[in-house]
Design a protein around this motif. Structure first.
Motif, PDB file in Angstrom:
ATOM      1  N   ARG A 172     -15.927  10.735  10.214  1.00  0.00           N
ATOM      2  CA  ARG A 172     -16.348  12.134  10.177  1.00  0.00           C
ATOM      3  C   ARG A 172     -15.160  13.067  10.377  1.00  0.00           C
ATOM      4  O   ARG A 172     -15.258  14.071  11.067  1.00  0.00           O
ATOM      5  CB  ARG A 172     -17.431  12.415  11.223  1.00  0.00           C
ATOM      6  CG  ARG A 172     -18.701  11.544  11.115  1.00  0.00           C
ATOM      7  CD  ARG A 172     -19.327  11.620   9.728  1.00  0.00           C
ATOM      8  NE  ARG A 172     -20.721  11.224   9.728  1.00  0.00           N
ATOM      9  CZ  ARG A 172     -21.159   9.980   9.497  1.00  0.00           C
ATOM     10  NH1 ARG A 172     -20.298   9.014   9.268  1.00  0.00           N
ATOM     11  NH2 ARG A 172     -22.444   9.720   9.494  1.00  0.00           N
ATOM     12  N   VAL A 173     -14.034  12.699   9.758  1.00  0.00           N
ATOM     13  CA  VAL A 173     -12.841  13.547   9.843  1.00  0.00           C
ATOM     14  C   VAL A 173     -13.029  14.692   8.852  1.00  0.00           C
ATOM     15  O   VAL A 173     -13.118  14.467   7.651  1.00  0.00           O
ATOM     16  CB  VAL A 173     -11.563  12.738   9.507  1.00  0.00           C
ATOM     17  CG1 VAL A 173     -10.331  13.627   9.617  1.00  0.00           C
ATOM     18  CG2 VAL A 173     -11.445  11.523  10.427  1.00  0.00           C
ATOM     19  N   ALA A 174     -13.090  15.906   9.368  1.00  0.00           N
ATOM     20  CA  ALA A 174     -13.367  17.069   8.523  1.00  0.00           C
ATOM     21  C   ALA A 174     -12.530  18.254   8.976  1.00  0.00           C
ATOM     22  O   ALA A 174     -12.473  18.561  10.161  1.00  0.00           O
ATOM     23  CB  ALA A 174     -14.850  17.432   8.606  1.00  0.00           C
ATOM     24  N   VAL A 175     -11.880  18.900   8.013  1.00  0.00           N
ATOM     25  CA  VAL A 175     -11.108  20.118   8.288  1.00  0.00           C
ATOM     26  C   VAL A 175     -11.606  21.188   7.320  1.00  0.00           C
ATOM     27  O   VAL A 175     -11.743  20.933   6.120  1.00  0.00           O
ATOM     28  CB  VAL A 175      -9.589  19.873   8.093  1.00  0.00           C
ATOM     29  CG1 VAL A 175      -8.810  21.168   8.259  1.00  0.00           C
ATOM     30  CG2 VAL A 175      -9.095  18.809   9.068  1.00  0.00           C
ATOM     31  N   LEU A 176     -11.889  22.365   7.863  1.00  0.00           N
ATOM     32  CA  LEU A 176     -12.365  23.458   7.005  1.00  0.00           C
ATOM     33  C   LEU A 176     -11.343  23.748   5.906  1.00  0.00           C
ATOM     34  O   LEU A 176     -10.138  23.695   6.140  1.00  0.00           O
ATOM     35  CB  LEU A 176     -12.631  24.714   7.835  1.00  0.00           C
ATOM     36  CG  LEU A 176     -13.769  24.602   8.858  1.00  0.00           C
ATOM     37  CD1 LEU A 176     -13.879  25.895   9.660  1.00  0.00           C
ATOM     38  CD2 LEU A 176     -15.095  24.274   8.177  1.00  0.00           C
TER      39      LEU A 176
END
Length: 142
Positions: free
Chosen positions: A71-75
């Motif tokens: 769940r690695v997420a960057v805007l």
């Protein structure tokens, strides 16, 4: 003035709205992952990380007790700023502190070079998950 970028361990209960906001923006809205695939029971047990610019959360990741990072997420506006690497390094460090010398993840194919720079190696054929091409990757700590 440029806000400081930082990563901290998040609290699933207390930081829930921010963790959800980021993951919904990236996975559900941008990548069309069905919500029922995004949210799972692992979230309750996982160690979550929040990346912030100043006090504003802009990225997240989670670490499971078996060394699985996900769940690695960057805007979108913050990609390419080093936030993803900061999140991954925090998760790897936390895993190593817990004695997990093997970390693994399921990477979107377009992101494999990013994970390889962090010491991960592809260990599977390509497969589809939520309609997106992925590979399994593993990293061993020294």
């Amino acid at each position: 003035m440029k806000n400081e970028l930082s990563v901290r361990v998040a609290d699933w209960q207390k930081d829930n709205a921010e963790l959800r906001r980021i993951r919904e923006a990236v996975f559900i809205n941008e990548q069309s992952v069905p919500p029922e695939l995004e949210w799972d029971s692992d979230d309750q047990e996982a160690t979550h990380f929040l990346a912030c610019t100043g006090d504003y959360p802009i990225g997240t990741a989670r670490l499971l007790a078996d060394g699985h990072i996900g769940r690695v997420a960057v805007l979108k506006d913050w990609r390419g700023s080093g936030i993803g690497a900061m999140l991954m390094k925090a998760a790897i460090e936390k895993a190593e502190q817990a004695g997990l010398t093997r970390q693994y993840l399921t990477a979107q194919v377009h992101a494999t070079a990013f994970y390889e720079r962090l010491g991960f190696r592809v260990v599977s054929e390509e497969f589809l998950e939520a309609g997106i091409p992925h590979v399994d990757m593993v990293r061993h700590s020294n």
